[in-house]
Design a protein around this motif. Sequence first.
Motif, PDB file in Angstrom:
ATOM      1  N   SER A   1       0.838  -1.084  -0.035  1.00  0.00           N
ATOM      2  CA  SER A   1      -0.035   0.156  -0.029  1.00  0.00           C
ATOM      3  C   SER A   1       0.813   1.235   0.170  1.00  0.00           C
ATOM      4  N   SER A   2       1.674   1.293  -1.125  1.00  0.00           N
ATOM      5  CA  SER A   2       2.586   2.458  -1.092  1.00  0.00           C
ATOM      6  C   SER A   2       1.876   3.807  -0.990  1.00  0.00           C
ATOM      7  N   THR A   3       2.640   4.676  -0.339  1.00  0.00           N
ATOM      8  CA  THR A   3       2.109   6.039  -0.469  1.00  0.00           C
ATOM      9  C   THR A   3       1.880   6.448  -1.934  1.00  0.00           C
ATOM     10  N   ILE A   4       0.618   7.341  -1.841  1.00  0.00           N
ATOM     11  CA  ILE A   4       0.240   8.001  -3.224  1.00  0.00           C
ATOM     12  C   ILE A   4       0.356   9.298  -3.193  1.00  0.00           C
ATOM     13  N   TYR A   5       1.222   9.609  -4.305  1.00  0.00           N
ATOM     14  CA  TYR A   5       1.439  11.077  -4.725  1.00  0.00           C
ATOM     15  C   TYR A   5       0.693  11.368  -6.079  1.00  0.00           C
ATOM     16  N   PHE A   6       0.464  12.691  -6.391  1.00  0.00           N
ATOM     17  CA  PHE A   6       0.183  13.102  -7.634  1.00  0.00           C
ATOM     18  C   PHE A   6       0.588  14.579  -7.854  1.00  0.00           C
ATOM     19  N   SER A   7       0.802  15.135  -8.929  1.00  0.00           N
ATOM     20  CA  SER A   7       1.125  16.392  -9.230  1.00  0.00           C
ATOM     21  C   SER A   7       0.097  17.382  -9.901  1.00  0.00           C
ATOM     22  N   TYR A   8      -0.089  18.528  -9.465  1.00  0.00           N
ATOM     23  CA  TYR A   8      -1.250  19.431 -10.192  1.00  0.00           C
ATOM     24  C   TYR A   8      -0.545  20.647 -10.015  1.00  0.00           C
ATOM     25  N   ASP A   9      -0.513  21.334 -11.322  1.00  0.00           N
ATOM     26  CA  ASP A   9      -0.145  22.677 -11.583  1.00  0.00           C
ATOM     27  C   ASP A   9       1.327  22.962 -10.811  1.00  0.00           C
TER      28      ASP A   9
ATOM     29  N   GLU B   1      -4.535   9.806   4.132  1.00  0.00           N
ATOM     30  CA  GLU B   1      -5.406   8.753   4.938  1.00  0.00           C
ATOM     31  C   GLU B   1      -6.207   8.037   3.635  1.00  0.00           C
ATOM     32  N   GLU B   2      -6.530   6.628   4.022  1.00  0.00           N
ATOM     33  CA  GLU B   2      -7.366   5.902   3.337  1.00  0.00           C
ATOM     34  C   GLU B   2      -6.682   5.566   1.970  1.00  0.00           C
ATOM     35  N   THR B   3      -7.319   4.589   1.046  1.00  0.00           N
ATOM     36  CA  THR B   3      -6.764   4.412  -0.317  1.00  0.00           C
ATOM     37  C   THR B   3      -7.452   5.358  -1.678  1.00  0.00           C
ATOM     38  N   PRO B   4      -6.796   5.547  -2.414  1.00  0.00           N
ATOM     39  CA  PRO B   4      -7.187   6.317  -3.648  1.00  0.00           C
ATOM     40  C   PRO B   4      -8.193   5.620  -4.382  1.00  0.00           C
ATOM     41  N   MET B   5      -9.267   6.351  -4.883  1.00  0.00           N
ATOM     42  CA  MET B   5     -10.414   5.668  -5.734  1.00  0.00           C
ATOM     43  C   MET B   5      -9.580   5.209  -7.034  1.00  0.00           C
ATOM     44  N   GLY B   6      -9.932   3.979  -7.505  1.00  0.00           N
ATOM     45  CA  GLY B   6      -9.438   3.333  -8.460  1.00  0.00           C
ATOM     46  C   GLY B   6      -8.046   2.542  -8.221  1.00  0.00           C
ATOM     47  N   SER B   7      -7.387   2.431  -7.168  1.00  0.00           N
ATOM     48  CA  SER B   7      -6.487   1.818  -6.953  1.00  0.00           C
ATOM     49  C   SER B   7      -6.872   0.291  -6.700  1.00  0.00           C
ATOM     50  N   ARG B   8      -5.940  -0.862  -7.184  1.00  0.00           N
ATOM     51  CA  ARG B   8      -6.346  -2.017  -7.201  1.00  0.00           C
ATOM     52  C   ARG B   8      -6.653  -2.591  -5.829  1.00  0.00           C
ATOM     53  N   ILE B   9      -6.025  -2.086  -4.795  1.00  0.00           N
ATOM     54  CA  ILE B   9      -6.161  -2.282  -3.415  1.00  0.00           C
ATOM     55  C   ILE B   9      -7.366  -1.684  -2.701  1.00  0.00           C
ATOM     56  N   SER B  10      -8.031  -0.685  -3.209  1.00  0.00           N
ATOM     57  CA  SER B  10      -9.066  -0.179  -2.510  1.00  0.00           C
ATOM     58  C   SER B  10     -10.350  -1.035  -2.191  1.00  0.00           C
ATOM     59  N   GLY B  11     -10.691  -1.805  -3.438  1.00  0.00           N
ATOM     60  CA  GLY B  11     -11.642  -2.581  -3.098  1.00  0.00           C
ATOM     61  C   GLY B  11     -11.484  -3.662  -1.890  1.00  0.00           C
ATOM     62  N   ILE B  12     -10.205  -4.306  -1.910  1.00  0.00           N
ATOM     63  CA  ILE B  12     -10.087  -5.134  -0.941  1.00  0.00           C
ATOM     64  C   ILE B  12      -9.993  -4.634   0.592  1.00  0.00           C
ATOM     65  N   VAL B  13      -9.482  -3.455   0.533  1.00  0.00           N
ATOM     66  CA  VAL B  13      -9.475  -2.933   1.856  1.00  0.00           C
ATOM     67  C   VAL B  13     -10.805  -2.370   2.269  1.00  0.00           C
ATOM     68  N   ALA B  14     -11.619  -1.909   1.523  1.00  0.00           N
ATOM     69  CA  ALA B  14     -13.182  -1.477   1.685  1.00  0.00           C
ATOM     70  C   ALA B  14     -13.831  -2.643   2.121  1.00  0.00           C
ATOM     71  N   GLU B  15     -13.709  -4.054   1.393  1.00  0.00           N
ATOM     72  CA  GLU B  15     -14.348  -4.967   1.895  1.00  0.00           C
ATOM     73  C   GLU B  15     -14.241  -5.313   3.288  1.00  0.00           C
ATOM     74  N   ASP B  16     -12.773  -5.554   3.777  1.00  0.00           N
ATOM     75  CA  ASP B  16     -12.399  -5.828   5.061  1.00  0.00           C
ATOM     76  C   ASP B  16     -12.972  -4.974   5.882  1.00  0.00           C
ATOM     77  N   VAL B  17     -12.699  -3.760   5.526  1.00  0.00           N
ATOM     78  CA  VAL B  17     -13.081  -2.645   6.732  1.00  0.00           C
ATOM     79  C   VAL B  17     -14.852  -2.678   6.959  1.00  0.00           C
ATOM     80  N   THR B  18     -15.421  -2.953   5.814  1.00  0.00           N
ATOM     81  CA  THR B  18     -16.678  -3.191   6.198  1.00  0.00           C
ATOM     82  C   THR B  18     -17.310  -4.294   6.667  1.00  0.00           C
TER      83      THR B  18
END
Length: 442
Positions: A57-65, A73-90
Amino acid sequence: MALSAGIIPSEVPSSYHEAISCDEEWKSAIDAELESLVANKTWEIVDKPADAVVIDSSTIYFSYDGTYYRQKEETPMGSRISGIVAEDVTDKILDYAKGRLSCLLPFCRKYIDDVITAIPKELIQQSLEILNSFDPRGTLQSTIEEEANNSLPFLHMRVIREVTTEGSTLLTDWYRKQISSSRYIHYKSYHPMSMKINIILNLKTRVTKPSHKCVNKNLRILLGILGENGYPHEILTRSIFNTGNSIEILQQPGPIAEENEQEQIKQKYISLPYIEELTPLLNKLIPSEKFILATRNVKQLRSFFTKHKDHTSLLQCNGVVYKIPCQNCEAVFIGQTSTFLRQRLSSHRSDNNTKKKSSALAIHAVEEEHQPVFDAVEVLDRERNLEGRLFMEMVRISQEEHSVNSRKDIQNLSIMNSLLIEWDKNQNTRGRVPQGSVDVVG
């Protein structure tokens, strides 16, 4: 999503090992972060349990302007791991809530983070408070949607409570959101016919499976939707009303299904770009008992949309096939790298300065006393997969007339691909007009 903005080094490493090797500032930042986590007792260092699964679950960076953002906090939308984490937390939230509710749940169905259940009306507010008390920070907040007119939408179906003299019974029906665009792959789009037929059959399954009573009505709605997407009425009628559900047949258990599954395990998938005049012919040459052909579109949807994110600079690209020209002749070198292009160029420059013959580029520069133009490097292809990248490199070397690469760099290129490349070269040569060969008649 919680974000923090700030100035961080312009070249973001893609892994821990790359970070500690490329820049002392990154190592200092990592040490400071770890010390902070230990001081705040965020993590506790323990030995890895035997049954534990390590998740990246590497730290996510992005650049803008020109500004870099790090997700805190949390995992980014669209990441492959996000669905797994969401299901486990639920699952954890549900276990937490069930132990505190003053009633038993007659049923509970979940899909990732969507849950449907039944509770007494007077306990709705209490259940919401219990769910939202799971996270004391208040980051995880739940919402509740109550039934209206004895029905409640859940995913692509509507759950209906039918009251009879014997009690209540739950039925389901196909459900479409009001904001649904009803747009699917158009019949005139550049896709294989098999894909268009599969779209019809998949949508038919999606409609019929949850429909208890209104199957024919829903199928007529589907007929109209696909008709608006250009599908001919004859094909729709034949696929929707005059065929069985092939998807359900494939999913039926039994010795035939198990035998088919074993055969598919032995087969390998091949992905080819779909070209109407060529791909079906290539498919006939591929032995079906060994390979399954999957096609992909040459023109992808992302090419039609505006890209708001900052473009990655040339030297920060990784997983690429690149070309370096020579300053003193027409020779070019074709290479591939999984690391940042700047790192690969740095290695080439070092070999050039030390006269180390570690690559075809260095051999050409040393033996011919020529100078590569590293600043004129060009990215030819991008591919994360190593095998795909090596194939692209071989193709590019074969296409280049003045390549300095050695013969062994293309020794794994198949005869069929070599013939196609040679045919393409001949076609391009025929289309060229030699300089000085055109006479102007007045």
